[in-house]
Design a protein around this motif. Sequence first.
Motif: not given
Length: 488
Positions: A44, A46-47, A50, A365-366, A368-369, A395, A478
């Motif tokens: 996860m 970054h989008v 993915q 970011n961990r 948040k995502r 996701p 997230g």
Amino acid sequence: MTGATAPTAPGRSWYALVTDPRHRLAVLAIVAVAARALSFGNPMVHVDEQFYFLAASRMWDGALPFVDVWDRKPIGLFLLYAPAAALPLPWGTFAYQAMALGFVVATAMLVARLAVLAGWARGATFAGIAYILWLNPMGGVGGQSPVLYNLSMTAAALLTATASGPHRRWRGLAALALVGLSLQIKYSVVFEGMAFGLWLLWGEWRATRSPLRFVGYGVALVLVAILPTAAAYATYAALGHGEAFVYANFTSILARKPDPFGNAIGHLEGLALMLSPLVAMAFGSRRAGEGGDADVRRLLFLWFAVNLAGILAFGGWYEHYGLPAAAPGAACSAGFLGARHWRGRATPAILGIVALLGLGTVIVNRVKRGGPGQLAALTAAVGQGPGCLYVFSGPSIVYRTTGRCTLTAYIFPPHMEEIRERGAIGVDQIGEVRRIFAQRPAVVVMRRPYPGEQTEIQGVAIDELMRGYRRRTTLPIGNLPVMVYERR
């Protein structure tokens, strides 16, 4: 100036250890592993990553990028992800992140080599460390495309810098061949490639003063640079999809709308905050150095300047748009970082602050995502079938983790719903959403609405869900709730 070991000053044993060229690879590898360790195994991150992994996975199933799986990124990026995507999760995630780690260390080594050639040998290892550390605050902790093509572009810079003597032309052609390969990872390297080409042509003119050789060399440089892209197009044309290739790779880029002004300015401010220290240190390197080649220094400054101009020209200015500037910026900072009056205290302090900032960014970011545990929970909630899945928003990697079939080529949710994508993907997004729902997907995933989303498309999806679906569960990914709907 060679990369000889600097004399050890009293109390400076750490300096001798870090800057000794014999230890450089080990030092850079240790720094890279430490800087990126918290992201290892997290699908996860970054989008974008993915989706790259997902698209490469679909290729193993026979899908053709730009036709069966739509995106604007060149085919080379998906080919780089393909070996990792052949592995089951989580090993596939570890594999592409290990690939990215190797690319980062290799790029840092080349950054250090450029610093040595420029006469900044005392700061060469520090420049390599700076490159590694500057990636994290700008979202480069995983396998973003610049993390991958920075290696080939830095190698191209090194070949351009050393294109002299009897091997001048061959080094120049090799440099532009690497630019051509980089173009098939992301087209934004075009400005840097043009700068390298013009630099090489100027060198050719100074060496020969022959108009015929000058023109011939220029044509050869252009040909080797466009060869990978031409080969990719020829392959698609032979398969009957030349038009789809051209639209996805070129036309759609021009059709995309700019981000709302307020959002774009906010992104630019954050990006400027990340890049301004590199600019300042590069400015401080102008008069630094012991020996070295003044032309190499000029090339590095040109590369950095063109890189920054390219970032401004493309707009959007998301944090990861600054990643291409990390390599030339770090190389240009070597003189400052290795200066005698800085390296004792200021250099470790600067690099330490960036390391902490990067660590904080990774942690935030961990949160948040999301992470592997939350993805596993979402995968279990969606299930593995029967029936197809539609990720309206959320996701995209859940397509891979569940193994469910897809109903559209547009499986990267932002392509379908973001304002800047309106009219820029080759189909009418509202019509495509309705077509997908007409095929009665068994499960639909939708996250909470967000700024920049097309409200009319959101409305169409909600209306379809209200009429034919019931909410199965809501799970956190997230800091956002993600809803899972099943067909009634």
